[in-house]
Scaffold this motif. Structure first.
Motif, short mmCIF file in Angstrom:
data_model
loop_
_atom_site.label_atom_id
_atom_site.label_comp_id
_atom_site.label_asym_id
_atom_site.label_seq_id
_atom_site.Cartn_x
_atom_site.Cartn_y
_atom_site.Cartn_z
N VAL A 145 11.63 81.26 9.45
CA VAL A 145 12.79 80.71 8.76
C VAL A 145 12.91 79.21 9.06
O VAL A 145 13.12 78.39 8.15
N PHE A 146 12.73 78.84 10.32
CA PHE A 146 12.82 77.42 10.67
C PHE A 146 11.68 76.62 10.07
O PHE A 146 11.86 75.46 9.71
N ALA A 199 12.13 73.46 7.69
CA ALA A 199 11.48 72.18 7.99
C ALA A 199 10.66 71.67 6.80
O ALA A 199 10.66 70.48 6.51
N VAL A 200 9.98 72.59 6.11
CA VAL A 200 9.13 72.18 4.98
C VAL A 200 9.96 71.79 3.77
O VAL A 200 9.73 70.76 3.15
N LEU A 201 10.97 72.63 3.44
CA LEU A 201 11.77 72.38 2.24
C LEU A 201 12.90 71.37 2.48
O LEU A 201 13.37 70.74 1.54
N GLY A 202 13.34 71.27 3.68
CA GLY A 202 14.42 70.34 3.99
C GLY A 202 15.79 70.82 3.57
O GLY A 202 16.78 70.13 3.75
N ASP A 213 16.95 77.07 1.21
CA ASP A 213 16.61 77.86 0.02
C ASP A 213 16.60 79.33 0.43
O ASP A 213 15.74 79.77 1.18
N VAL A 214 17.54 80.08 -0.07
CA VAL A 214 17.73 81.47 0.35
C VAL A 214 16.50 82.32 0.04
O VAL A 214 16.07 83.12 0.87
N ALA A 227 12.00 86.08 3.39
CA ALA A 227 10.88 86.77 4.03
C ALA A 227 10.97 86.64 5.56
O ALA A 227 10.74 87.62 6.28
N GLY A 228 11.33 85.47 6.04
CA GLY A 228 11.47 85.27 7.49
C GLY A 228 12.62 86.07 8.06
O GLY A 228 12.54 86.60 9.17
#
Length: 175
Positions: free
Chosen positions: A113-114, A118-121, A124-125, A130-131
């Protein structure tokens, strides 16, 4: 046949949602229940045979009141008790470890999830779902496995204590 395929697909999807830790938890629960089943089978078969052998040996003795006879009796009871306990220690260990594996799955899922954050900033639900599944499903599986194991280990421990007392009562020293 289609019902079995549907069940298999549902289990496979569930295992994929839970991540690799869920597979480890599933294997640990299978091992736990295999050991519980082995103990239950032993109570029905091997224990009765061992008690009959010990009773025959004890009743066949001419002398049962000396210090030496006391020690032989104690050794017989101790051996039966050890055999009764068998894998009980391993069962208790798995009952304690399986929830910890579930917590490992929680940490694993939260890391995903983190990573998404970090990637999307942004939060985004759909990307985080998945996480979150990988975080919650192993925890639930670990708790369910441990709870079922607690009841089984409590039953086995109670049965061991009861059977050990019965053997001690049957190996009388008065005749």
């Amino acid at each position: 046949m289609y019902a079995l395929i549907d069940i298999f697909e549902q289990v496979r999807d569930f295992m994929e949602k839970g991540g690799p830790v869920l597979v480890v938890i599933f294997v640990a629960i299978l091992v736990l229940w295999a050991m519980v089943l082995e103990r239950l089978i032993y109570f029905k078969t091997g224990h009765n045979r061992q008690v009959n052998e010990v009773m025959g040996t004890w009743e066949g003795r001419d002398e049962r009141t000396s210090w030496y006879a006391h020690k032989i009796r104690e050794a017989m009871i101790s051996q039966i008790t050890m055999d009764l306990r068998g894998s009980l220690g391993h069962i208790k260990t798995l009952v304690a470890v399986i929830p910890l594996m579930g917590l490992l799955g929680t940490v694993w899922g939260m890391i995903e999830v983190f990573d998404v954050l970090a990637v999307l900033g942004s939060a985004d639900v759909k990307a985080m779902s998945a996480g979150i599944s990988k975080a919650t499903i192993p925890t639930m599986a670990g708790m369910v496995g441990a709870l079922s194991g607690v009841f089984a280990s409590s039953y086995i421990e109670g049965r061991v204590n009861k059977e050990a007392e019965l053997v001690e009562d049957h190996l009388t020293m008065d005749h």
